[in-house]
Design a protein around this motif. Structure first.
Motif, PDB file in Angstrom:
ATOM      1  N   PHE A 135       0.829  -1.196   0.000  1.00 33.73           N
ATOM      2  CA  PHE A 135       0.000   0.000   0.000  1.00 33.73           C
ATOM      3  C   PHE A 135       0.872   1.258   0.000  1.00 33.73           C
ATOM      4  O   PHE A 135       0.664   2.154  -0.774  1.00 33.73           O
ATOM      5  N   LYS A 136       1.856   1.274   0.862  1.00 38.68           N
ATOM      6  CA  LYS A 136       2.696   2.468   0.987  1.00 38.68           C
ATOM      7  C   LYS A 136       3.406   2.795  -0.319  1.00 38.68           C
ATOM      8  O   LYS A 136       3.455   3.946  -0.726  1.00 38.68           O
ATOM      9  N   ASP A 137       3.951   1.801  -0.986  1.00 41.26           N
ATOM     10  CA  ASP A 137       4.639   2.051  -2.252  1.00 41.26           C
ATOM     11  C   ASP A 137       3.698   2.628  -3.301  1.00 41.26           C
ATOM     12  O   ASP A 137       4.083   3.486  -4.084  1.00 41.26           O
ATOM     13  N   SER A 138       2.447   2.177  -3.302  1.00 36.05           N
ATOM     14  CA  SER A 138       1.468   2.662  -4.274  1.00 36.05           C
ATOM     15  C   SER A 138       1.077   4.104  -4.007  1.00 36.05           C
ATOM     16  O   SER A 138       1.023   4.918  -4.917  1.00 36.05           O
ATOM     17  N   VAL A 139       0.798   4.441  -2.750  1.00 36.78           N
ATOM     18  CA  VAL A 139       0.337   5.804  -2.463  1.00 36.78           C
ATOM     19  C   VAL A 139       1.443   6.831  -2.604  1.00 36.78           C
ATOM     20  O   VAL A 139       1.168   7.999  -2.877  1.00 36.78           O
ATOM     21  N   LEU A 140       2.675   6.417  -2.460  1.00 34.93           N
ATOM     22  CA  LEU A 140       3.779   7.361  -2.647  1.00 34.93           C
ATOM     23  C   LEU A 140       3.876   7.848  -4.089  1.00 34.93           C
ATOM     24  O   LEU A 140       4.500   8.864  -4.360  1.00 34.93           O
ATOM     25  N   LYS A 141       3.242   7.133  -5.002  1.00 36.14           N
ATOM     26  CA  LYS A 141       3.258   7.503  -6.416  1.00 36.14           C
ATOM     27  C   LYS A 141       2.140   8.485  -6.783  1.00 36.14           C
ATOM     28  O   LYS A 141       2.106   8.979  -7.904  1.00 36.14           O
ATOM     29  N   VAL A 142       1.242   8.775  -5.871  1.00 36.40           N
ATOM     30  CA  VAL A 142       0.122   9.678  -6.157  1.00 36.40           C
ATOM     31  C   VAL A 142       0.666  11.088  -6.366  1.00 36.40           C
ATOM     32  O   VAL A 142       1.386  11.623  -5.523  1.00 36.40           O
ATOM     33  N   LYS A 143       0.323  11.691  -7.491  1.00 38.24           N
ATOM     34  CA  LYS A 143       0.803  13.035  -7.833  1.00 38.24           C
ATOM     35  C   LYS A 143      -0.328  14.066  -7.867  1.00 38.24           C
ATOM     36  O   LYS A 143      -0.091  15.237  -8.049  1.00 38.24           O
ATOM     37  N   THR A 144      -1.539  13.613  -7.708  1.00 39.02           N
ATOM     38  CA  THR A 144      -2.716  14.472  -7.784  1.00 39.02           C
ATOM     39  C   THR A 144      -3.090  14.972  -6.390  1.00 39.02           C
ATOM     40  O   THR A 144      -3.064  14.194  -5.431  1.00 39.02           O
ATOM     41  N   PRO A 145      -3.435  16.266  -6.262  1.00 36.00           N
ATOM     42  CA  PRO A 145      -3.930  16.720  -4.955  1.00 36.00           C
ATOM     43  C   PRO A 145      -5.102  15.846  -4.517  1.00 36.00           C
ATOM     44  O   PRO A 145      -5.989  15.541  -5.308  1.00 36.00           O
ATOM     45  N   SER A 146      -5.067  15.416  -3.279  1.00 35.47           N
ATOM     46  CA  SER A 146      -6.072  14.470  -2.786  1.00 35.47           C
ATOM     47  C   SER A 146      -6.694  14.976  -1.498  1.00 35.47           C
ATOM     48  O   SER A 146      -6.008  15.491  -0.624  1.00 35.47           O
ATOM     49  N   LEU A 147      -7.992  14.778  -1.402  1.00 31.51           N
ATOM     50  CA  LEU A 147      -8.753  15.156  -0.216  1.00 31.51           C
ATOM     51  C   LEU A 147      -9.301  13.895   0.426  1.00 31.51           C
ATOM     52  O   LEU A 147      -9.908  13.061  -0.251  1.00 31.51           O
ATOM     53  N   PHE A 148      -9.088  13.763   1.721  1.00 30.89           N
ATOM     54  CA  PHE A 148      -9.621  12.650   2.486  1.00 30.89           C
ATOM     55  C   PHE A 148     -10.465  13.217   3.611  1.00 30.89           C
ATOM     56  O   PHE A 148      -9.957  13.945   4.460  1.00 30.89           O
ATOM     57  N   VAL A 149     -11.744  12.899   3.580  1.00 31.96           N
ATOM     58  CA  VAL A 149     -12.665  13.340   4.626  1.00 31.96           C
ATOM     59  C   VAL A 149     -13.264  12.080   5.238  1.00 31.96           C
ATOM     60  O   VAL A 149     -13.785  11.229   4.523  1.00 31.96           O
ATOM     61  N   TYR A 150     -13.185  11.986   6.541  1.00 27.59           N
ATOM     62  CA  TYR A 150     -13.751  10.794   7.175  1.00 27.59           C
ATOM     63  C   TYR A 150     -14.304  11.139   8.552  1.00 27.59           C
ATOM     64  O   TYR A 150     -13.935  12.143   9.157  1.00 27.59           O
ATOM     65  N   GLY A 151     -15.187  10.277   9.002  1.00 28.48           N
ATOM     66  CA  GLY A 151     -15.779  10.437  10.320  1.00 28.48           C
ATOM     67  C   GLY A 151     -14.903   9.825  11.393  1.00 28.48           C
ATOM     68  O   GLY A 151     -14.507   8.665  11.292  1.00 28.48           O
ATOM     69  N   ASP A 163     -16.318   6.620  13.377  1.00 29.16           N
ATOM     70  CA  ASP A 163     -16.540   5.374  12.652  1.00 29.16           C
ATOM     71  C   ASP A 163     -15.658   4.303  13.286  1.00 29.16           C
ATOM     72  O   ASP A 163     -14.448   4.504  13.472  1.00 29.16           O
ATOM     73  N   LYS A 164     -16.254   3.176  13.668  1.00 29.80           N
ATOM     74  CA  LYS A 164     -15.518   2.145  14.412  1.00 29.80           C
ATOM     75  C   LYS A 164     -14.258   1.648  13.687  1.00 29.80           C
ATOM     76  O   LYS A 164     -13.186   1.598  14.286  1.00 29.80           O
ATOM     77  N   PRO A 165     -14.328   1.289  12.386  1.00 32.02           N
ATOM     78  CA  PRO A 165     -13.088   0.849  11.721  1.00 32.02           C
ATOM     79  C   PRO A 165     -12.026   1.951  11.660  1.00 32.02           C
ATOM     80  O   PRO A 165     -10.842   1.672  11.781  1.00 32.02           O
ATOM     81  N   MET A 166     -12.448   3.205  11.498  1.00 27.79           N
ATOM     82  CA  MET A 166     -11.467   4.282  11.439  1.00 27.79           C
ATOM     83  C   MET A 166     -10.826   4.522  12.800  1.00 27.79           C
ATOM     84  O   MET A 166      -9.683   4.963  12.873  1.00 27.79           O
ATOM     85  N   GLU A 167     -11.551   4.233  13.875  1.00 29.29           N
ATOM     86  CA  GLU A 167     -10.939   4.334  15.198  1.00 29.29           C
ATOM     87  C   GLU A 167      -9.807   3.312  15.321  1.00 29.29           C
ATOM     88  O   GLU A 167      -8.780   3.577  15.930  1.00 29.29           O
ATOM     89  N   LEU A 189      -3.088   6.646   8.284  1.00 30.65           N
ATOM     90  CA  LEU A 189      -3.296   5.951   7.017  1.00 30.65           C
ATOM     91  C   LEU A 189      -3.196   6.924   5.845  1.00 30.65           C
ATOM     92  O   LEU A 189      -2.432   6.699   4.905  1.00 30.65           O
ATOM     93  N   TYR A 190      -3.931   8.022   5.908  1.00 27.79           N
ATOM     94  CA  TYR A 190      -3.981   8.959   4.781  1.00 27.79           C
ATOM     95  C   TYR A 190      -2.756   9.865   4.702  1.00 27.79           C
ATOM     96  O   TYR A 190      -2.455  10.412   3.642  1.00 27.79           O
ATOM     97  N   SER A 191      -2.040  10.027   5.787  1.00 26.71           N
ATOM     98  CA  SER A 191      -0.867  10.902   5.754  1.00 26.71           C
ATOM     99  C   SER A 191       0.252  10.327   4.888  1.00 26.71           C
ATOM    100  O   SER A 191       1.202  11.031   4.559  1.00 26.71           O
ATOM    101  N   LEU A 192       0.134   9.067   4.494  1.00 27.20           N
ATOM    102  CA  LEU A 192       1.121   8.471   3.594  1.00 27.20           C
ATOM    103  C   LEU A 192       1.021   9.021   2.176  1.00 27.20           C
ATOM    104  O   LEU A 192       1.974   8.933   1.409  1.00 27.20           O
TER     105      LEU A 192
END
Length: 71
Positions: free
Chosen positions: A1-17, A20-24, A31-34
């Motif tokens: 996962f980490k190797d894949s997200v490091l290749k993202v070049k597009t500005p990205s927005l992550f909004v989450y609750g 939410d039990k899984p996000m806790e 997770l998203y700071s990668l």
């Protein structure tokens, strides 16, 4: 996962609750700071996608899309 997200070049927005039990378990911030240049916004929602807060979610998305870096 980490190797894949490091290749993202597009500005990205992550909004989450934060209530939410899984996000806790996952800790969305760590997770998203990668993703390079990610903008991370949390809402006090019990849903992963905070659909119970449509006005707040809409404003966050529209604000992100109006930022120069998103264009």
């Amino acid at each position: 996962f980490k190797d894949s997200v490091l290749k993202v070049k597009t500005p990205s927005l992550f909004v989450y609750g934060t209530r939410d039990k899984p996000m806790e378990i996952f800790n969305g911030e760590s997770l998203y700071s990668l993703v390079p240049g990610a903008k991370i916004v949390t809402l006090p929602s019990e849903h992963f996608i905070p659909t119970d807060m449509p006005n707040e979610l809409t404003k966050i998305i529209l604000d992100f899309l109006s930022e120069p870096s998103a264009n």
